[in-house]
Structures are given as structure tokens and as C-alpha cells.
Motif scaffolding. Structure first.
Motif, PDB file in Angstrom:
ATOM      1  N   HIS A 106      -6.573   9.594   8.062  1.00 46.11           N
ATOM      2  CA  HIS A 106      -6.392   9.088   6.687  1.00 46.11           C
ATOM      3  C   HIS A 106      -7.512   8.107   6.313  1.00 46.11           C
ATOM      4  O   HIS A 106      -7.248   6.935   6.025  1.00 46.11           O
TER       5      HIS A 106
ATOM      6  N   THR B 283       0.858  -1.189   0.000  1.00 42.47           N
ATOM      7  CA  THR B 283       0.000   0.000   0.000  1.00 42.47           C
ATOM      8  C   THR B 283       0.892   1.236   0.000  1.00 42.47           C
ATOM      9  O   THR B 283       2.100   1.147   0.225  1.00 42.47           O
TER      10      THR B 283
ATOM     11  N   LEU C   5     -11.905   4.865  -6.025  1.00 42.53           N
ATOM     12  CA  LEU C   5     -11.961   5.604  -4.766  1.00 42.53           C
ATOM     13  C   LEU C   5     -12.211   7.097  -4.953  1.00 42.53           C
ATOM     14  O   LEU C   5     -12.329   7.852  -3.991  1.00 42.53           O
TER      15      LEU C   5
ATOM     16  N   ARG D  93      -1.363  14.028   0.267  1.00 37.01           N
ATOM     17  CA  ARG D  93      -0.327  13.429   1.094  1.00 37.01           C
ATOM     18  C   ARG D  93       0.213  14.531   2.005  1.00 37.01           C
ATOM     19  O   ARG D  93       0.347  15.694   1.574  1.00 37.01           O
TER      20      ARG D  93
ATOM     21  N   ARG E 269     -13.349   0.228  -0.292  1.00 37.87           N
ATOM     22  CA  ARG E 269     -12.216  -0.658   0.018  1.00 37.87           C
ATOM     23  C   ARG E 269     -12.405  -2.031  -0.623  1.00 37.87           C
ATOM     24  O   ARG E 269     -11.434  -2.669  -1.040  1.00 37.87           O
TER      25      ARG E 269
ATOM     26  N   GLY F  58      -4.365   1.127  -3.436  1.00 36.89           N
ATOM     27  CA  GLY F  58      -4.469   2.573  -3.211  1.00 36.89           C
ATOM     28  C   GLY F  58      -4.080   3.294  -4.487  1.00 36.89           C
ATOM     29  O   GLY F  58      -3.377   2.730  -5.340  1.00 36.89           O
ATOM     30  N   VAL F  59      -4.538   4.534  -4.604  1.00 34.41           N
ATOM     31  CA  VAL F  59      -4.215   5.286  -5.816  1.00 34.41           C
ATOM     32  C   VAL F  59      -2.825   5.916  -5.721  1.00 34.41           C
ATOM     33  O   VAL F  59      -2.123   6.080  -6.716  1.00 34.41           O
TER      34      VAL F  59
ATOM     35  N   SER G  12     -10.603   7.116   1.644  1.00 38.86           N
ATOM     36  CA  SER G  12     -11.165   6.010   0.848  1.00 38.86           C
ATOM     37  C   SER G  12     -11.816   4.960   1.747  1.00 38.86           C
ATOM     38  O   SER G  12     -12.220   3.900   1.269  1.00 38.86           O
TER      39      SER G  12
HETATM   40  C1  8YV Z   1      -4.786   4.364   1.138  1.00 42.47           C
HETATM   41  C2  8YV Z   1      -4.737   6.370  -0.129  1.00 42.47           C
HETATM   42  O1  8YV Z   1      -4.214   3.744   0.049  1.00 42.47           O
HETATM   43  O2  8YV Z   1      -5.321   5.468  -2.209  1.00 42.47           O
HETATM   44  C3  8YV Z   1      -4.544   6.152  -1.575  1.00 42.47           C
HETATM   45  O3  8YV Z   1      -3.562   6.725  -2.094  1.00 42.47           O
HETATM   46  O4  8YV Z   1      -4.156   7.205   0.455  1.00 42.47           O
HETATM   47  C4  8YV Z   1      -5.662   5.479   0.615  1.00 42.47           C
HETATM   48  O5  8YV Z   1      -6.721   5.045  -0.137  1.00 42.47           O
HETATM   49  C5  8YV Z   1      -5.534   3.351   1.906  1.00 42.47           C
HETATM   50  O6  8YV Z   1      -5.724   3.926   3.124  1.00 42.47           O
HETATM   51  C6  8YV Z   1      -4.753   2.081   2.053  1.00 42.47           C
HETATM   52  O7  8YV Z   1      -3.500   2.309   2.604  1.00 42.47           O
END
Ligand code: 8YV
Length: 311
Positions: free
Chosen positions: A278, A51, A99, A231, A287, A74-75, A281
Motif C-alpha cells: 500500500h 487515516t 496524491l 481498496r 505525503r 488520505g483520499v 501515495s
Molecule cells: C493512505 C490511501 O491514505 O489516500 C488513500 O486513500 O490509500 C493512502 O494514500 C495513506 O497510506 C495513509 O494511510
């Protein structure tokens, strides 16, 4: 022989599927155990599932000579060294689109909460203060000038939602986006100087680190508000805390932080900020969609060496 390696903590159902159906192994945390694991198993790994919180850096790629794909749940994939991956022919996939709505909904919620102070008002009622005093007036959320930093899929979905609030929208992006009715600002400072609220939706990584600098936050000004669903690294968090504490900035709504899950004590002490762990999503439906797309990417790679949604 297992070809799939899990790096970091994944959604439990995804971790279970990877272990149960793919025979995946999980990389131990730092230390001698990890080194021993990599020495024994590193040579067999073809795909990593990870992730944005963990990712795969160049050193880990070194230890996985047969690695062909980093499949990111995750994106955002800023913790994976995409340049090194590209140079070595390692594919990287993420989970775009599925998401977008949830992240944009979270930005809208933070926007409303930051301007109107709903979370603070909730604390006010729970603390029994309503019986003694009135809740202070906050700022109007409708009809505002809003700047969006990063007009990708998520930035555009945020803009659509804000249009319903009668917002005048402008944006800054690496390059102007065709076919949008929003004014383009030449720089993040120019964007911030002309808006009441700055919403950060840019992707993370070295290219955007510190993009929302002290100068940008100062340009946003004492009546300005910041919302960040991108971020923590995109914002100079130190300057943000200082300006919020000294009245240089009116408020902030943050879903992301520089050093998650650690949130500076000084930020936590401020009543005019909304802090989320955080969760943008973080709905059952999204999810599940992210999990399904992650597995589709992994399956495709193991089947024919390509991925469905490359970065
Ligand atoms: C996290 C996110 O990936 O997609 C992203 O970039 O920041 C979130 O969706 C999700 O919390 C899993 O770590």
C-alpha cells in the motif's frame, strides 16, 4: 482541554504537530483503557484526525457527542461511516488531488511489472538462476486493451499515462463521464470481457465492496491481468487467488488487500503477481502535501466550522 483526537497511527511529523501545537490526545487501542479514555475525554473532542486505515465508525461517533469533523489523511475514507456523519452534521474531509499523480504512477508501474514480469525477473537474477536458464517470455505492455473501473481523478490520470503506451481504453463508472474519448461499458463484467487488463481505481466502501467479483475475474479470463490501486475490498480476493492459482487469470499487480497488512500466503507464493505494501501515495513530496492539506482542513474547521476539501 483538548479538542483534537488522533485515531490510529499517523505520519510521525503530523502526529508530532498535532500533539505539540494542538494539544491533541491519541485514542488508545481497543479494550478497557479506550473505554476509560472515552468516558473521561470523549465529551471534549470536536475534531478527529485519522487515516483510511482506521477511520471513525458510528460507535465512536456515539462516544464523541461534540464531534464536528473527521479530518482524514488520505483520499479514501471508507472506514469512516459517512452516512452517520452526515445525519449528525459531522463534516468529513479528505486529501484529494495532491496524491493523484503518485497513485497513477503506481498503477502504471504495476501495469508494466505485471505484464512484463520485471519484479520476477529481478528475483530471477538475484537467485542466480540466469546462469542456468533464460527468463520466460512475458506479455507485451504496449498497444493493449485496458479497462478502468472508476474514472475519477485517479482513473483519468491512469488513462492519460496508458495513452502514452498506445492503449485502447474503456471504462465503467457509476455514471458515464462527459468529455472523455474512452468507450463506456455498462457493467464491470462487460468491461472485463472486452479488455486484456482491468485496472481498479474505484473508491472503496459499501457501494463498491466485491464489485470485482468472481464473475468479473472470470470474464477477464486466462490471459487477463488485474491491477488494483483502490481498496482490497473492491475485489473478491478469495476468487482472485483461486483463479490465479488455477490458470483462470494470468496475473495481478496489487497495492491493496482485503486485510492489510496481511497478504494471503497463497498469493505470496505466486510468481505472476506483483505485491506492494500500500505505497501508492508513498513519496516524500506527496505525503508532505497530504499532511499540509490535512492541517489546512483541521485549521479551517477549528477557525470557522467548515473544511477545505469536504468529501
Ligand atoms: C493512505 C490511501 O491514505 O489516500 C488513500 O486513500 O490509500 C493512502 O494514500 C495513506 O497510506 C495513509 O494511510
Amino acid at each position: 482541554m483538548s479538542e483534537v483526537l488522533v485515531v490510529g497511527t499517523l505520519k510521525p511529523s503530523l502526529a508530532e504537530t498535532l500533539t505539540g501545537s494542538y494539544g491533541a490526545r491519541t485514542l488508545p487501542g481497543d479494550g478497557p483503557e479506550r473505554d476509560a479514555f472515552l468516558a473521561e475525554h470523549g465529551g471534549t473532542v470536536r475534531a478527529v484526525v485519522t487515516t483510511g486505515r482506521f477511520g471513525v465508525d458510528a460507535a465512536l461517533m456515539d462516544a464523541l457527542p461534540k464531534l464536528g469533523a473527521v479530518v482524514n489523511f488520505g483520499v479514501g475514507y471508507d472506514t469512516t461511516d459517512v452516512d452517520t456523519a452526515a445525519a449528525r452534521g459531522i463534516l468529513v474531509s479528505n486529501t484529494p488531488d495532491v496524491l493523484t499523480d503518485c497513485v497513477a504512477d503506481t498503477a502504471l508501474a504495476l501495469y508494466l511489472d505485471t505484464l512484463r514480469g520485471f519484479s520476477a525477473a529481478d528475483r530471477f537474477v538475484r537467485d542466480g538462476r540466469w546462469e542456468q536458464e533464460g527468463f520466460p517470455l512475458r506479455r507485451r505492455a504496449s498497444g493493449r486493451r485496458v479497462g478502468i473501473l472508476g474514472l475519477g481523478r485517479i482513473g483519468r490520470a491512469i488513462a492519460t499515462r496508458l495513452e502514452a503506451l498506445g492503449a485502447t481504453i474503456s471504462y465503467h463508472n457509476r455514471r458515464p463521464v462527459a468529455d472523455v474519448p474512452y468507450a463506456y461499458a455498462e457493467s464491470p463484467v462487460a468491461l472485463a470481457a472486452g479488455v486484456d487488463v482491468l485496472v481498479v481505481a474505484a473508491s472503496g466502501g459499501s457501494g463498491s465492496a466485491g464489485l470485482v467479483s468472481r464473475e468479473v475475474l472470470t470474464a477477464l479470463g486466462p490471459d487477463g491481468h488485474l491491477v488494483n490501486v483502490a481498496r482490497g475490498s473492491v475485489v473478491d480476493e478469495h476468487a482472485l487467488v483461486e483463479l490465479l492459482s488455477s490458470g483462470g487469470l494470468a496475473g495481478a499487480g496489487l497495492d491493496v488487500f482485503a486485510d492489510e497488512p496481511h497478504v494471503p500466503e497463497r498469493l505470496r507464493a505466486l510468481d505472476q503477481v506483483v505485491l506492494l505494501p500500500h505505497v501508492a501515495s508513498g513519496t516524500v513530496e506527496t505525503r508532505a502535501d497530504m499532511e499540509a492539506l490535512t492541517l489546512r482542513n483541521l485549521d479551517r474547521f477549528l477557525h470557522d466550522g467548515t473544511v477545505v476539501t469536504p468529501v
